[in-house]
Design a protein around this motif. Structure first.
Motif, PDB file in Angstrom:
ATOM      1  N   LEU A 183       1.042  -1.101  -0.047  1.00  0.00           N
ATOM      2  CA  LEU A 183      -0.049  -0.010  -0.114  1.00  0.00           C
ATOM      3  C   LEU A 183       0.888   1.322  -0.006  1.00  0.00           C
ATOM      4  O   LEU A 183       0.513   2.130  -0.650  1.00  0.00           O
ATOM      5  N   GLY A 184       1.963   1.298   0.717  1.00  0.00           N
ATOM      6  CA  GLY A 184       2.813   2.501   0.802  1.00  0.00           C
ATOM      7  C   GLY A 184       3.411   2.961  -0.486  1.00  0.00           C
ATOM      8  O   GLY A 184       3.396   3.979  -0.846  1.00  0.00           O
ATOM      9  N   SER A 185       4.083   1.960  -1.046  1.00  0.00           N
ATOM     10  CA  SER A 185       4.681   2.430  -2.459  1.00  0.00           C
ATOM     11  C   SER A 185       3.449   2.719  -3.411  1.00  0.00           C
ATOM     12  O   SER A 185       3.614   3.372  -4.335  1.00  0.00           O
ATOM     13  N   SER A 186       2.466   1.907  -3.534  1.00  0.00           N
ATOM     14  CA  SER A 186       1.377   2.595  -4.306  1.00  0.00           C
ATOM     15  C   SER A 186       1.008   3.885  -4.285  1.00  0.00           C
ATOM     16  O   SER A 186       1.030   4.818  -5.092  1.00  0.00           O
ATOM     17  N   LEU A 187       0.963   4.291  -3.120  1.00  0.00           N
ATOM     18  CA  LEU A 187       0.273   5.775  -2.402  1.00  0.00           C
ATOM     19  C   LEU A 187       1.625   6.703  -3.147  1.00  0.00           C
ATOM     20  O   LEU A 187       1.531   7.621  -3.400  1.00  0.00           O
ATOM     21  N   LEU A 188       2.859   6.045  -2.854  1.00  0.00           N
ATOM     22  CA  LEU A 188       4.166   7.098  -3.103  1.00  0.00           C
ATOM     23  C   LEU A 188       4.306   7.243  -4.542  1.00  0.00           C
ATOM     24  O   LEU A 188       4.454   8.394  -5.215  1.00  0.00           O
ATOM     25  N   PHE A 189       3.989   6.194  -5.515  1.00  0.00           N
ATOM     26  CA  PHE A 189       4.238   6.260  -6.883  1.00  0.00           C
ATOM     27  C   PHE A 189       3.143   7.450  -7.500  1.00  0.00           C
ATOM     28  O   PHE A 189       3.516   8.386  -8.205  1.00  0.00           O
ATOM     29  N   PHE A 190       1.914   7.027  -7.011  1.00  0.00           N
ATOM     30  CA  PHE A 190       1.048   7.800  -7.784  1.00  0.00           C
ATOM     31  C   PHE A 190       1.024   9.345  -7.227  1.00  0.00           C
ATOM     32  O   PHE A 190       0.924  10.344  -7.801  1.00  0.00           O
TER      33      PHE A 190
END
Length: 465
Positions: A243-250
Motif C-alpha cells: 500500500l505504501g509504495s502504491s500511494l508514493l508512486f501515484f
C-alpha cells in the motif's frame, strides 16, 4: 559590470563549504552524542566501541564533504549536514533497540552494525554519483530507459524463485544471503522518467478543457499518462500488496504533473482517481481492509501482551514519553513490533518525547525546503522538475509514515528516510541527496562571463535568480 553587481554576484555564488563543515561537526556531535547517551542510559557507561564507531562515522562524513568540496563546490551547504544528523540519530536509536532485544531470544540481532554497513555503501554510492554525474541534464537522455528500468524493477519481486514475501508484502528479492527491495531504486528512476517526460509534454498537458467550479479540467485526450500511472499504482497494490509504495508512486506523479502544468484540474482528477482506487482496494483486498480497521479501532487488536497491537503499543509509548521523553533507556520501545523499521518514530517519541519528534520533522522539512530552493534557482526545466520530484519523495514518504504512526492516516509500511533500519531505502536515499546536490551546484554555479554589455545583462539575470 558595475561594482554593485559584482558584489551581489559574489554574495549569490559563495561556495559555503566552510559553513557545511561546521554544520557537519554539529551533525557528528548529534550522532556520536546520541550513541554515548544510549550506553549511559541503558548500561550505565559509555559504550566501549564509541571511539571506533565515532571514527568511522566521522570518516564517512568527512569523505562525503571532501568530494562535495572538490566536484560540487557550489552545492547546497545544508543538505549533507541534515542528512548526516538524521542518519546518526537513526543509528543510535537502532543501537538502543539492539540492547533492548538482548533479553528477547527470538529478537536478538545486530541491526545497528548492519545499518552502519549500509550507510557506508550509501556514502560510497553518494560519492560515485557526484563524481560520475557532472551535469544532471545528462539524465534527460535516459527518460524512457529509466521508466522501463523502473517497471522491470517493480516486476522482479513477482518472479518465482526470486521474489520473497515479508509481512504480507511481496516487494523483496533474495540473492543468496542478501535481500533487496528494488522498489527503492525504482522510485529514483521514476522521478527521472517523470521529469524527462513532463518537461517535453507539459505544454500539451497544460491545455484546458471543460471548466468546473472555477477549475479548468484537463482535456480527455490528455488523461492517458495519469491513467497509466494510476493503473501501475493499482498493480503494485494488487500484486505486491504494498500500500505504501502504491500511494508514493501515484502521489509523486501527481505532484510533478501539477508543478509542470500549474493546472489545479490535475489535482482534482488525481484526487478522484485516488479515492476510487482506495475504495476499490478496501472492497477487494483484505490487507487494505485490515489496515483501515486497525486505523479506525486499534484497541480491537490489542490484548495487553507485548507485540499484540503495533499501533497501540506505539501510541502508549509516545503518550508515556510526553513532551521531553523518558530518556534513552527509560522507556520500553522493544514492545513495539518492528520498532527499528516501520515504527522507529514511535521509539523516538517514547524516549525523546514530542520535542524529539518535532525536531526530526523539522529536519525533514529542511530537506524538502532545500530541494524546492534548488528547483527555484535551477536554470533548466528538467532540473526544476527533477529537484521537485526528489524533494517530493521525502515529503510524501515522511507524511505517510508519520501520519500512520500517529494515526492520522492508515498504516502503510514505508520506512522513515535515514532513520529506519533498511539497507535498500538508506542507499537509495543517499543517491537522491547526491542528485539534489548536483542540481543545486549547477544552479548556483556562476554563469560564464561574457564580453561587453552582454555580460552585465547576463549577470543581472543571474542575480535576480
Amino acid at each position: 559590470m558595475t561594482q554593485q553587481q559584482g558584489a551581489l554576484m559574489g554574495f549569490v555564488h559563495r561556495r559555503r563549504r566552510g559553513a557545511e563543515l561546521f554544520l557537519l561537526v554539529l551533525a557528528l556531535a548529534v550522532g556520536v552524542g546520541a550513541y554515548a547517551a544510549v550506553g549511559l542510559g541503558v548500561q550505565g557507561e559509555v559504550p566501549a566501541g564509541i571511539v571506533g564507531y565515532g571514527g568511522w562515522l566521522a570518516a564517512l562524513i568527512v569523505a562525503a564533504h571532501i568530494v562535495v568540496r572538490i566536484v560540487a563546490p557550489y552545492a547546497d551547504p545544508v543538505l549533507l549536514p541534515v542528512v548526516a544528523a538524521l542518519n546518526g540519530l537513526g543509528l543510535a536509536v537502532i543501537h538502543r533497540l539492539d540492547l533492548a532485544y538482548e533479553n528477547i531470544p527470538d529478537k536478538q540481532h545486530d541491526f545497528a552494525q548492519q545499518q552502519l554497513t549500509w550507510m557506508s555503501l550509501g556514502v560510497v554510492l553518494f560519492i560515485l554519483t557526484l563524481i560520475v554525474l557532472r551535469d544532471h541534464r545528462t539524465l534527460q537522455r535516459f527518460t524512457y530507459t529509466a521508466g522501463l528500468g523502473a517497471i522491470l524493477l517493480l516486476l522482479l519481486p513477482l518472479l518465482p524463485g526470486l521474489g520473497t514475501t515479508v509481512n504480507g508484502a511481496r516487494i523483496w528479492i533474495s540473492l543468496g544471503p542478501f535481500s533487496f527491495q528494488p522498489g527503492e531504486v525504482a522510485k529514483v528512476l521514476l522521478v527521472v522518467a517523470f521529469a524527462g517526460y513532463l518537461v517535453v509534454h507539459r505544454d500539451a498537458l497544460a491545455l484546458a478543457g471543460r471548466r468546473l467550479l472555477f477549475i479548468d479540467l484537463p482535456r480527455g485526450r490528455d488523461l492517458g499518462p495519469i491513467l497509466a500511472m494510476w493503473l501501475v499504482s493499482l498493480g503494485v497494490l494488487v500484486f505486491q500488496r504494498d500500500l505504501g509504495s502504491s500511494l508514493l508512486f501515484f502521489g509523486l506523479f501527481l505532484v510533478m504533473l501539477y508543478v509542470a502544468t500549474e493546472r489545479p484540474g490535475w489535482l482534482l482528477v488525481g484526487s478522484l482517481l485516488f479515492a476510487a482506487g482506495a475504495f476499490l482496494g478496501y472492497l477487494q483486498f483484505s490487507h487494505v481492509r485490515t489496515r483501515v480497521d486497525i486505523w479506525l479501532d486499534p484497541m480491537r487488536y490489542f490484548d495487553d501482551t507485548p507485540g499484540s497491537g503495533q499501533l497501540v503499543e506505539s501510541m502508549f509509548g509516545m503518550g508515556w514519553g510526553g513532551l521531553v521523553g523518558r530518556g534513552f533507556g527509560g522507556g520500553q520501545p522493544q514492545r513495539i513490533p518492528y520498532a527499528e523499521s516501520d515504527f522507529i518514530i514511535g521509539a523516538i517519541g517514547e524516549e525523546l518525547g514530542l520535542t524529539g519528534v518535532i525536531a526530526v520533522v523539522l529536519l525533514y522539512g529542511i530537506i524538502v525546503e532545500r530541494a524546492l530552493r534548488a528547483a527555484l534557482v535551477c536554470r533548466d526545466g528538467f532540473g526544476k522538475l527533477l529537484a521537485v520530484g526528489l524533494g517530493s519523495v521525502f515529503a510524501l514518504q515522511v507524511f505517510v509514515v508519520i501520519g500512520g504512526v500517529t494515526r492520522l492516516i492508515p498504516l502503510t509500511g514505508l520506512t522513515t528516510p535515514f532513520l529506519s533500519y533498511g539497507g535498500s531505502s538508506l542507499v537509495a536515499n543517499w543517491v537522491i541527496v547526491a542528485l539534489l546536490l548536483r542540481i543545486s551546484d549547477q544552479a548556483r554555479r556562476p554563469v560564464p562571463a561574457l564580453d561587453g554589455d552582454d555580460a552585465d545583462v547576463e549577470t543581472t539575470q543571474v542575480i535576480k535568480l
